[in-house]
Design a protein around this motif. Structure first.
Motif, PDB file in Angstrom:
ATOM      1  N   ARG A  51       4.765  -7.956   9.020  1.00  0.00           N
ATOM      2  CA  ARG A  51       5.547  -6.984   9.788  1.00  0.00           C
ATOM      3  C   ARG A  51       5.190  -7.048  11.281  1.00  0.00           C
ATOM      4  O   ARG A  51       6.071  -7.052  12.148  1.00  0.00           O
ATOM      5  CB  ARG A  51       5.329  -5.564   9.267  1.00  0.00           C
ATOM      6  CG  ARG A  51       6.219  -5.215   8.098  1.00  0.00           C
ATOM      7  CD  ARG A  51       6.138  -3.733   7.775  1.00  0.00           C
ATOM      8  NE  ARG A  51       4.897  -3.339   7.121  1.00  0.00           N
ATOM      9  CZ  ARG A  51       4.659  -3.485   5.820  1.00  0.00           C
ATOM     10  NH1 ARG A  51       5.568  -3.996   5.034  1.00  0.00           N
ATOM     11  NH2 ARG A  51       3.510  -3.095   5.312  1.00  0.00           N
ATOM     12  N   PRO A 107      -3.348  -8.687  -0.313  1.00  0.00           N
ATOM     13  CA  PRO A 107      -1.883  -8.584  -0.213  1.00  0.00           C
ATOM     14  C   PRO A 107      -1.410  -7.594   0.849  1.00  0.00           C
ATOM     15  O   PRO A 107      -0.500  -7.895   1.623  1.00  0.00           O
ATOM     16  CB  PRO A 107      -1.459  -8.140  -1.613  1.00  0.00           C
ATOM     17  CG  PRO A 107      -2.561  -8.576  -2.510  1.00  0.00           C
ATOM     18  CD  PRO A 107      -3.818  -8.490  -1.675  1.00  0.00           C
ATOM     19  N   GLY A 108      -1.998  -6.432   0.900  1.00  0.00           N
ATOM     20  CA  GLY A 108      -1.588  -5.439   1.890  1.00  0.00           C
ATOM     21  C   GLY A 108      -1.828  -5.903   3.316  1.00  0.00           C
ATOM     22  O   GLY A 108      -1.031  -5.641   4.219  1.00  0.00           O
ATOM     23  N   GLU A 109      -2.916  -6.638   3.514  1.00  0.00           N
ATOM     24  CA  GLU A 109      -3.247  -7.168   4.840  1.00  0.00           C
ATOM     25  C   GLU A 109      -2.185  -8.175   5.291  1.00  0.00           C
ATOM     26  O   GLU A 109      -1.732  -8.138   6.440  1.00  0.00           O
ATOM     27  CB  GLU A 109      -4.624  -7.830   4.794  1.00  0.00           C
ATOM     28  CG  GLU A 109      -5.049  -8.480   6.089  1.00  0.00           C
ATOM     29  CD  GLU A 109      -6.379  -9.214   5.968  1.00  0.00           C
ATOM     30  OE1 GLU A 109      -6.917  -9.578   7.024  1.00  0.00           O
ATOM     31  OE2 GLU A 109      -6.873  -9.432   4.845  1.00  0.00           O
ATOM     32  N   ASP A 158       0.954  -8.437   4.102  1.00  0.00           N
ATOM     33  CA  ASP A 158       2.232  -7.734   4.283  1.00  0.00           C
ATOM     34  C   ASP A 158       2.294  -7.065   5.661  1.00  0.00           C
ATOM     35  O   ASP A 158       3.304  -7.167   6.362  1.00  0.00           O
ATOM     36  CB  ASP A 158       2.440  -6.690   3.187  1.00  0.00           C
ATOM     37  CG  ASP A 158       2.725  -7.316   1.823  1.00  0.00           C
ATOM     38  OD1 ASP A 158       2.843  -8.557   1.728  1.00  0.00           O
ATOM     39  OD2 ASP A 158       2.828  -6.543   0.846  1.00  0.00           O
ATOM     40  N   GLU A 159       1.216  -6.390   6.053  1.00  0.00           N
ATOM     41  CA  GLU A 159       1.162  -5.728   7.362  1.00  0.00           C
ATOM     42  C   GLU A 159       1.221  -6.750   8.488  1.00  0.00           C
ATOM     43  O   GLU A 159       1.892  -6.536   9.500  1.00  0.00           O
ATOM     44  CB  GLU A 159      -0.106  -4.876   7.494  1.00  0.00           C
ATOM     45  CG  GLU A 159      -0.020  -3.540   6.825  1.00  0.00           C
ATOM     46  CD  GLU A 159       1.089  -2.673   7.398  1.00  0.00           C
ATOM     47  OE1 GLU A 159       1.237  -2.592   8.643  1.00  0.00           O
ATOM     48  OE2 GLU A 159       1.829  -2.083   6.604  1.00  0.00           O
ATOM     49  N   THR A 209       9.909  -4.039   0.455  1.00  0.00           N
ATOM     50  CA  THR A 209       9.122  -5.062  -0.230  1.00  0.00           C
ATOM     51  C   THR A 209       9.601  -6.440   0.200  1.00  0.00           C
ATOM     52  O   THR A 209      10.784  -6.656   0.470  1.00  0.00           O
ATOM     53  CB  THR A 209       9.257  -4.931  -1.764  1.00  0.00           C
ATOM     54  OG1 THR A 209      10.644  -5.030  -2.106  1.00  0.00           O
ATOM     55  CG2 THR A 209       8.697  -3.614  -2.255  1.00  0.00           C
ATOM     56  N   TRP A 252      12.812  -9.107   3.790  1.00  0.00           N
ATOM     57  CA  TRP A 252      12.419  -7.874   3.115  1.00  0.00           C
ATOM     58  C   TRP A 252      13.604  -7.218   2.416  1.00  0.00           C
ATOM     59  O   TRP A 252      14.738  -7.295   2.892  1.00  0.00           O
ATOM     60  CB  TRP A 252      11.882  -6.845   4.118  1.00  0.00           C
ATOM     61  CG  TRP A 252      10.519  -7.107   4.635  1.00  0.00           C
ATOM     62  CD1 TRP A 252       9.336  -6.712   4.081  1.00  0.00           C
ATOM     63  CD2 TRP A 252      10.175  -7.786   5.852  1.00  0.00           C
ATOM     64  NE1 TRP A 252       8.284  -7.111   4.867  1.00  0.00           N
ATOM     65  CE2 TRP A 252       8.778  -7.782   5.967  1.00  0.00           C
ATOM     66  CE3 TRP A 252      10.919  -8.416   6.851  1.00  0.00           C
ATOM     67  CZ2 TRP A 252       8.098  -8.370   7.025  1.00  0.00           C
ATOM     68  CZ3 TRP A 252      10.250  -9.008   7.907  1.00  0.00           C
ATOM     69  CH2 TRP A 252       8.861  -8.979   7.982  1.00  0.00           C
TER      70      TRP A 252
END
Length: 116
Positions: free
Chosen positions: A30, A22-24, A26-27, A60, A49
């Motif tokens: 962006r 998930p973090g990958e 999300d980044e 988020t 967002w």
């Protein structure tokens, strides 16, 4: 059956898809949003967002991160990391998003809260 190649664990079953972290994603969303191809669309960050603070619009995600990453990657002509996982979860969805972008349309994205 598992095969280890250069530190990567490859599943022996063809039906299994590697799910991106998930973090990958999300980044990556962006980073893709900030590319000239996506910025040229004129979309404000609050479309995708919920702001973190008054001066940080990237809080988020409001929408499904896999769908958003597929959308932004299609605009930039890149391969989406979450395409296979999205297709496995919702067959045809990634292709629909990519075709919509190719036709100059912004498809409705699923709300993050509505993801199974």
């Amino acid at each position: 059956m598992h095969i280890k190649t250069n530190g990567w664990d490859i599943m022996g079953s063809l039906g299994q898809t590697q799910i991106p972290a998930p973090g990958e994603i999300d980044e990556r969303c962006r980073a893709l949003y900030l590319t000239p191809a996506v910025r040229s669309k004129g979309w404000l960050p609050n479309l995708f967002w919920r702001p973190a603070t008054w001066d940080n619009p990237f809080g988020t995600l409001r929408v499904d991160p896999w769908e958003l990453e597929v959308l932004f990657a299609a605009i930039g002509g890149e391969s989406a990391l979450s395409r296979a996982a999205l297709e496995q979860r919702a067959p045809g969805r990634a292709g629909f998003i990519e075709r919509s972008i190719a036709h100059g349309e912004l498809p409705l994205l699923s709300f993050r809260e509505d993801i199974p």
